[in-house]
Design a protein around this motif. Structure first.
Motif, PDB file in Angstrom:
ATOM      1  N   SER A  45      17.681 -28.473  26.516  1.00 45.19           N
ATOM      2  CA  SER A  45      16.598 -29.434  26.757  1.00 45.19           C
ATOM      3  C   SER A  45      15.360 -29.148  25.917  1.00 45.19           C
ATOM      4  O   SER A  45      14.525 -30.031  25.730  1.00 45.19           O
ATOM      5  N   SER A  46      15.236 -27.942  25.398  1.00 43.43           N
ATOM      6  CA  SER A  46      14.064 -27.611  24.575  1.00 43.43           C
ATOM      7  C   SER A  46      14.103 -28.286  23.214  1.00 43.43           C
ATOM      8  O   SER A  46      13.061 -28.447  22.565  1.00 43.43           O
ATOM      9  N   TYR A  47      15.307 -28.693  22.766  1.00 42.85           N
ATOM     10  CA  TYR A  47      15.455 -29.237  21.420  1.00 42.85           C
ATOM     11  C   TYR A  47      15.838 -30.711  21.383  1.00 42.85           C
ATOM     12  O   TYR A  47      15.742 -31.340  20.333  1.00 42.85           O
ATOM     13  N   VAL A  48      16.287 -31.257  22.496  1.00 43.58           N
ATOM     14  CA  VAL A  48      16.846 -32.611  22.495  1.00 43.58           C
ATOM     15  C   VAL A  48      15.848 -33.636  21.991  1.00 43.58           C
ATOM     16  O   VAL A  48      16.163 -34.467  21.120  1.00 43.58           O
ATOM     17  N   LEU A  49      14.623 -33.623  22.523  1.00 46.26           N
ATOM     18  CA  LEU A  49      13.635 -34.625  22.125  1.00 46.26           C
ATOM     19  C   LEU A  49      13.265 -34.484  20.654  1.00 46.26           C
ATOM     20  O   LEU A  49      13.104 -35.481  19.943  1.00 46.26           O
ATOM     21  N   GLY A  50      13.150 -33.257  20.175  1.00 45.68           N
ATOM     22  CA  GLY A  50      12.831 -33.038  18.770  1.00 45.68           C
ATOM     23  C   GLY A  50      13.912 -33.562  17.849  1.00 45.68           C
ATOM     24  O   GLY A  50      13.628 -34.178  16.814  1.00 45.68           O
ATOM     25  N   VAL A  51      15.174 -33.341  18.221  1.00 45.48           N
ATOM     26  CA  VAL A  51      16.293 -33.855  17.427  1.00 45.48           C
ATOM     27  C   VAL A  51      16.255 -35.378  17.402  1.00 45.48           C
ATOM     28  O   VAL A  51      16.464 -36.010  16.351  1.00 45.48           O
ATOM     29  N   THR A  52      15.988 -36.004  18.552  1.00 46.02           N
ATOM     30  CA  THR A  52      15.911 -37.463  18.627  1.00 46.02           C
ATOM     31  C   THR A  52      14.808 -38.007  17.735  1.00 46.02           C
ATOM     32  O   THR A  52      14.976 -39.041  17.071  1.00 46.02           O
ATOM     33  N   ILE A  53      13.687 -37.323  17.697  1.00 47.84           N
ATOM     34  CA  ILE A  53      12.565 -37.749  16.856  1.00 47.84           C
ATOM     35  C   ILE A  53      12.954 -37.690  15.375  1.00 47.84           C
ATOM     36  O   ILE A  53      12.648 -38.605  14.597  1.00 47.84           O
TER      37      ILE A  53
ATOM     38  N   SER B  94       9.419 -47.691  18.715  1.00 48.75           N
ATOM     39  CA  SER B  94       9.153 -46.410  19.357  1.00 48.75           C
ATOM     40  C   SER B  94       9.315 -46.496  20.875  1.00 48.75           C
ATOM     41  O   SER B  94       9.891 -45.592  21.499  1.00 48.75           O
ATOM     42  N   PHE B  95       8.804 -47.567  21.464  1.00 48.24           N
ATOM     43  CA  PHE B  95       8.896 -47.704  22.920  1.00 48.24           C
ATOM     44  C   PHE B  95      10.268 -48.204  23.360  1.00 48.24           C
ATOM     45  O   PHE B  95      10.628 -48.033  24.524  1.00 48.24           O
ATOM     46  N   GLY B  96      11.006 -48.831  22.459  1.00 51.79           N
ATOM     47  CA  GLY B  96      12.316 -49.359  22.819  1.00 51.79           C
ATOM     48  C   GLY B  96      13.465 -48.457  22.452  1.00 51.79           C
ATOM     49  O   GLY B  96      14.618 -48.894  22.454  1.00 51.79           O
ATOM     50  N   VAL B  97      13.198 -47.199  22.157  1.00 60.11           N
ATOM     51  CA  VAL B  97      14.269 -46.295  21.746  1.00 60.11           C
ATOM     52  C   VAL B  97      15.249 -46.084  22.902  1.00 60.11           C
ATOM     53  O   VAL B  97      14.861 -45.859  24.040  1.00 60.11           O
ATOM     54  N   PHE B  98      16.516 -46.178  22.604  1.00 60.15           N
ATOM     55  CA  PHE B  98      17.553 -45.979  23.615  1.00 60.15           C
ATOM     56  C   PHE B  98      18.839 -45.475  22.978  1.00 60.15           C
ATOM     57  O   PHE B  98      19.343 -44.411  23.328  1.00 60.15           O
ATOM     58  N   GLU B  99      19.343 -46.235  22.009  1.00 68.61           N
ATOM     59  CA  GLU B  99      20.638 -45.918  21.434  1.00 68.61           C
ATOM     60  C   GLU B  99      20.644 -44.554  20.772  1.00 68.61           C
ATOM     61  O   GLU B  99      21.616 -43.801  20.885  1.00 68.61           O
ATOM     62  N   ILE B 100      19.539 -44.218  20.083  1.00 69.85           N
ATOM     63  CA  ILE B 100      19.497 -42.938  19.386  1.00 69.85           C
ATOM     64  C   ILE B 100      19.621 -41.786  20.372  1.00 69.85           C
ATOM     65  O   ILE B 100      20.408 -40.863  20.190  1.00 69.85           O
ATOM     66  N   ALA B 101      18.835 -41.845  21.461  1.00 73.91           N
ATOM     67  CA  ALA B 101      18.835 -40.763  22.447  1.00 73.91           C
ATOM     68  C   ALA B 101      20.194 -40.619  23.110  1.00 73.91           C
ATOM     69  O   ALA B 101      20.694 -39.508  23.301  1.00 73.91           O
ATOM     70  N   THR B 102      20.816 -41.736  23.450  1.00 76.02           N
ATOM     71  CA  THR B 102      22.104 -41.666  24.146  1.00 76.02           C
ATOM     72  C   THR B 102      23.234 -41.248  23.212  1.00 76.02           C
ATOM     73  O   THR B 102      24.139 -40.516  23.612  1.00 76.02           O
ATOM     74  N   GLN B 103      23.194 -41.711  21.957  1.00 69.42           N
ATOM     75  CA  GLN B 103      24.241 -41.346  21.012  1.00 69.42           C
ATOM     76  C   GLN B 103      24.165 -39.876  20.619  1.00 69.42           C
ATOM     77  O   GLN B 103      25.186 -39.217  20.419  1.00 69.42           O
TER      78      GLN B 103
ATOM     79  N   ALA C 247      22.255 -37.306  22.369  1.00 66.74           N
ATOM     80  CA  ALA C 247      22.179 -36.338  23.467  1.00 66.74           C
ATOM     81  C   ALA C 247      22.966 -36.735  24.701  1.00 66.74           C
ATOM     82  O   ALA C 247      23.053 -35.970  25.655  1.00 66.74           O
ATOM     83  N   GLY C 248      23.537 -37.943  24.733  1.00 67.76           N
ATOM     84  CA  GLY C 248      24.317 -38.367  25.880  1.00 67.76           C
ATOM     85  C   GLY C 248      23.473 -39.096  26.914  1.00 67.76           C
ATOM     86  O   GLY C 248      22.252 -39.181  26.818  1.00 67.76           O
ATOM     87  N   MET C 249      24.175 -39.630  27.918  1.00 65.02           N
ATOM     88  CA  MET C 249      23.516 -40.384  28.980  1.00 65.02           C
ATOM     89  C   MET C 249      24.027 -39.903  30.334  1.00 65.02           C
ATOM     90  O   MET C 249      25.197 -40.116  30.660  1.00 65.02           O
ATOM     91  N   PRO C 250      23.197 -39.179  31.131  1.00 65.84           N
ATOM     92  CA  PRO C 250      21.819 -38.789  30.814  1.00 65.84           C
ATOM     93  C   PRO C 250      21.791 -37.548  29.920  1.00 65.84           C
ATOM     94  O   PRO C 250      22.765 -36.797  29.862  1.00 65.84           O
ATOM     95  N   SER C 251      20.683 -37.331  29.271  1.00 67.39           N
ATOM     96  CA  SER C 251      20.526 -36.160  28.418  1.00 67.39           C
ATOM     97  C   SER C 251      20.290 -34.913  29.286  1.00 67.39           C
ATOM     98  O   SER C 251      19.944 -35.032  30.462  1.00 67.39           O
ATOM     99  N   PRO C 252      20.490 -33.720  28.739  1.00 65.65           N
ATOM    100  CA  PRO C 252      20.307 -32.485  29.528  1.00 65.65           C
ATOM    101  C   PRO C 252      18.912 -32.403  30.144  1.00 65.65           C
ATOM    102  O   PRO C 252      17.900 -32.465  29.444  1.00 65.65           O
ATOM    103  N   GLN C 253      18.875 -32.300  31.487  1.00 71.38           N
ATOM    104  CA  GLN C 253      17.629 -32.236  32.252  1.00 71.38           C
ATOM    105  C   GLN C 253      16.691 -33.397  31.906  1.00 71.38           C
ATOM    106  O   GLN C 253      15.479 -33.266  31.974  1.00 71.38           O
TER     107      GLN C 253
END
Length: 279
Positions: free
Chosen positions: A139-147, A212-221, A223-229
């Motif tokens: 969970s420490s890296y997921v958001l950074g990778v998505t960005i 930026s506010f509508g991001v969805f597909e990138i995060a799920t593809q 890190a998965g759905m739901p992402s870790p923590q």
């Protein structure tokens, strides 16, 4: 044009209009909607901790990727505009192609959590790390990778609008500027190009905000759905969860209304900043 407008009305305009009244109901897509007043919004803001996490993740994501992708699109469009006409077409295609392609598999290989992942392999060989990093499950890296992935894919419609804006500037304005004392490309940029491209700049800014506010597909593809923590959980992911996995359309509509208000307010602020007084 009638087929397009008919489909656009049915699948876009009507759902948007119905989202607000639907947010005040309990609707499971099987039974008739039951009016519950502000219960959905009360639960969303005061009781749903996952939604608060989604808001935080989305704001961090938007604050970083929105301005950076906007500036990146402008700089690349400006640099490409200075090239030979044939090179302009080639480089425009090169930078725009990632927004059209499904590149998530490539990024999953890059950020793979074993020693064979491209990034881990490079870091291990350089001696920067001693064991592989779990980029997509920690969970420490997921958001950074998505960005990072979002910035790579951000060269879409906004980039093309800026490219078109550079192409549509009257060349005689640069000649007049040279006569009036404009000496280099940077002075041309600030005194001629930017004032002449306000409509394209405005469109690019609005597009960056919505993306930026509508991001969805990138995060799920990635890190998965739901992402870790819920480290990569966004507002749109929360909406999708309740709408299409739990079939709680009333609650999902409340999420959509909150997202619409946030996007609309920021859009109006950007329009005020980039619009002239006479526009």
């Amino acid at each position: 044009m009638a087929p397009y407008f008919i489909l656009f009305t049915i699948f876009t305009i009507i759902p948007v209009i119905l989202a607000l009244p639907m947010g005040f109901t309990n609707f499971n897509m099987v039974q008739f909607p039951q009016f519950v007043g502000l219960n959905n919004f009360y639960a969303l803001i005061l009781e749903d901790e996952v939604f608060l996490t989604a808001i935080q993740n989305t704001l961090v994501f938007a604050i970083i990727t929105g301005p950076l992708s906007y500036v990146l699109c402008f700089i690349l469009a400006w640099l490409i505009n200075e090239l030979h006409p044939k090179l302009k077409t080639i480089f425009t295609l090169i930078f725009y192609a990632p927004s059209m392609a499904n590149v998530y598999t490539v990024w999953q290989l890059i950020f793979s959590g074993d020693s064979y992942g491209y990034l881990n392999s490079v870091l291990l060989n350089l001696g920067i790390i001693t064991s592989p990093i779990q980029w997509l499950t920690d969970s420490s890296y997921v958001l950074g990778v998505t960005i990072v992935v979002q910035l790579w894919l951000s060269l879409g419609a906004g980039f093309l609008s800026l490219r078109a804006g550079f192409q549509n500037i009257d060349k005689s304005m640069y000649e007049a500027g040279a006569i009036d004392g404009v000496k280099n490309k940077f002075q041309e940029l600030f005194y001629i190009t930017l004032p002449s491209m306000k409509p394209q700049l405005l469109f690019g800014a609005i597009n960056s905000i919505v993306s930026s506010f509508g991001v969805f597909e990138i995060a799920t593809q990635v890190a998965g759905m739901p992402s870790p923590q819920y480290a990569g959980h966004t507002i749109v992911a929360h909406l999708y969860d309740y709408a299409f996995l739990r079939f709680q359309m009333g609650y999902a509509s409340a999420v959509a209304v909150v997202l619409f208000v946030m996007t609309f307010v920021l859009g109006r602020v950007v329009m005020k900043l980039l619009s002239s007084k006479d526009e």
